[in-house]
Design an enzyme around this catalytic site. Sequence first.
Site, short mmCIF file in Angstrom:
data_model
loop_
_atom_site.label_atom_id
_atom_site.label_comp_id
_atom_site.label_asym_id
_atom_site.label_seq_id
_atom_site.Cartn_x
_atom_site.Cartn_y
_atom_site.Cartn_z
N ASN A 344 0.82 -1.20 0.00
CA ASN A 344 0.00 0.00 0.00
C ASN A 344 0.86 1.26 0.00
O ASN A 344 0.88 2.03 0.96
CB ASN A 344 -0.95 -0.03 1.20
CG ASN A 344 -2.11 0.91 1.03
OD1 ASN A 344 -2.15 1.99 1.61
ND2 ASN A 344 -3.07 0.51 0.21
N GLY A 387 -2.22 1.70 4.67
CA GLY A 387 -0.92 2.32 4.48
C GLY A 387 -1.03 3.69 3.87
O GLY A 387 -2.11 4.30 3.85
N ARG A 389 -1.20 4.84 0.84
CA ARG A 389 -2.22 5.06 -0.19
C ARG A 389 -3.60 5.16 0.45
O ARG A 389 -4.40 6.03 0.08
CB ARG A 389 -2.21 3.94 -1.24
CG ARG A 389 -3.17 4.25 -2.41
CD ARG A 389 -3.22 3.13 -3.43
NE ARG A 389 -3.92 3.56 -4.64
CZ ARG A 389 -5.23 3.49 -4.83
NH1 ARG A 389 -6.01 3.02 -3.86
NH2 ARG A 389 -5.78 3.89 -5.96
N CYS A 390 -3.90 4.27 1.38
CA CYS A 390 -5.20 4.32 2.06
C CYS A 390 -5.43 5.66 2.75
O CYS A 390 -6.57 6.13 2.83
CB CYS A 390 -5.31 3.20 3.10
SG CYS A 390 -5.49 1.55 2.43
N MET A 391 -4.36 6.26 3.28
CA MET A 391 -4.49 7.46 4.08
C MET A 391 -4.51 8.74 3.26
O MET A 391 -4.44 9.84 3.81
CB MET A 391 -3.34 7.55 5.10
CG MET A 391 -3.36 6.45 6.15
SD MET A 391 -2.13 6.73 7.45
CE MET A 391 -0.61 6.66 6.51
#
Length: 408
Positions: A344, A387, A389-391
């Site tokens: 991620n 990670g 990208r998710c955030m």
Amino acid sequence: MAHYVDSEVGRLGTVLLHRPGPELARLTPRNNDSLLFDAIPWVGRAQEEHDAFARALREHGVEVLYLSTLLAETLAVADARAELTEHVLDDPRLGDTLRRRVADHLAYLDPGALADVLIAGLAHEELHTSWDRPGGLVYTLMDRHDFVIDPLPNLLFTRDSSFWVGDRAGVTSLAMPARRRETTLTGAIYRHHPRFSGTELVYRPELEHLEGGDVLLLAPGVVAVGVGERTTPAGAERLARRVFVAGLAHTILVVPIAQERATMHLDTVCTMVDVDAVLMYPNIAGSLSAYTVIAGPDGEPQVDGPAPFLRAAADAMDLDVLRVIDTGLDPVTAEREQWDDGNNTLAIAPRLCIGYERNVETNAQLARAGIEVIEIAGSELGSGRGGPRCMSCPVVREALRPAPAGAG
């Protein structure tokens, strides 16, 4: 301000983040499972880690927007305030008496304080009642630790509640009940905040389930959509119809993924790190398939496949081959680092990405492949399974030209 995103790797200009706050402190061993966290995070350390993440972005020229700030500014707009207040009051758990009491409480809050409540929630003991303003039967029977308005600890993962394709925002339809209110906040920002005035939406929360972690812009005009635990096939089909009508993409790759916690979204097993390179969980790389969807002459989506994902992606991106960089170095390390969000990563530019420092072997693999990794701490941020990208929700990236035939 022109907001535009046509890839995962074009130089990042502006990103939407949410700095974790009091909502994380609401997590306890009693509720962390229902609120989708695998552990109870140390809030202060999570904030330090997030601040370092934001600082790394700014040091590379990225404008950082904070969701809580945008929300407070949005709530200064009367229509937005009425809309979001009505949404939380529409909760059938409240009953009429408590609903009136909550409405009174919210009415006296300034935009910043109201934004705090909409994000961090409102606990039973924080809603003060009296004989002349009682909470009624519902309030009386609630446990003192119950929430009148639930907190949103997963708001940290701004990628899931919205994404951009070209110059349009998609406000998603989140599958898990604990997260569905997140999109009401994000949607209100896109529709009412002056910065996003005139933004057209390519997706809305009332449509079929679709989450931003399952949407990857592999190249200009090519979108991959994972279907599994969170995004349904109907959601992928709906997105395909809407991007085709809007002329935002020519190909949608629909990618079935295992319906498991460790692989809840496509970006938990695969992210782009260059225009022709993908970081991928090797334990499933060979078995991952894709259905290619294009718009037929009558406008109806035409489906072909399945075919191996890597082959279908390369063909859609007009590449001879899509380079693959493995998570980890061996099957056991790969499994550990995939669980720790090794896949991620967030690309800031081609061959430049942010990743968690703890994924040592994955970061070494990236370096050997010519990808620079900006390492950040994530021991507490990762407790909700997400990670870099998710955030992050990119809202401006430098446009990429379509890759020429034969590139690779």
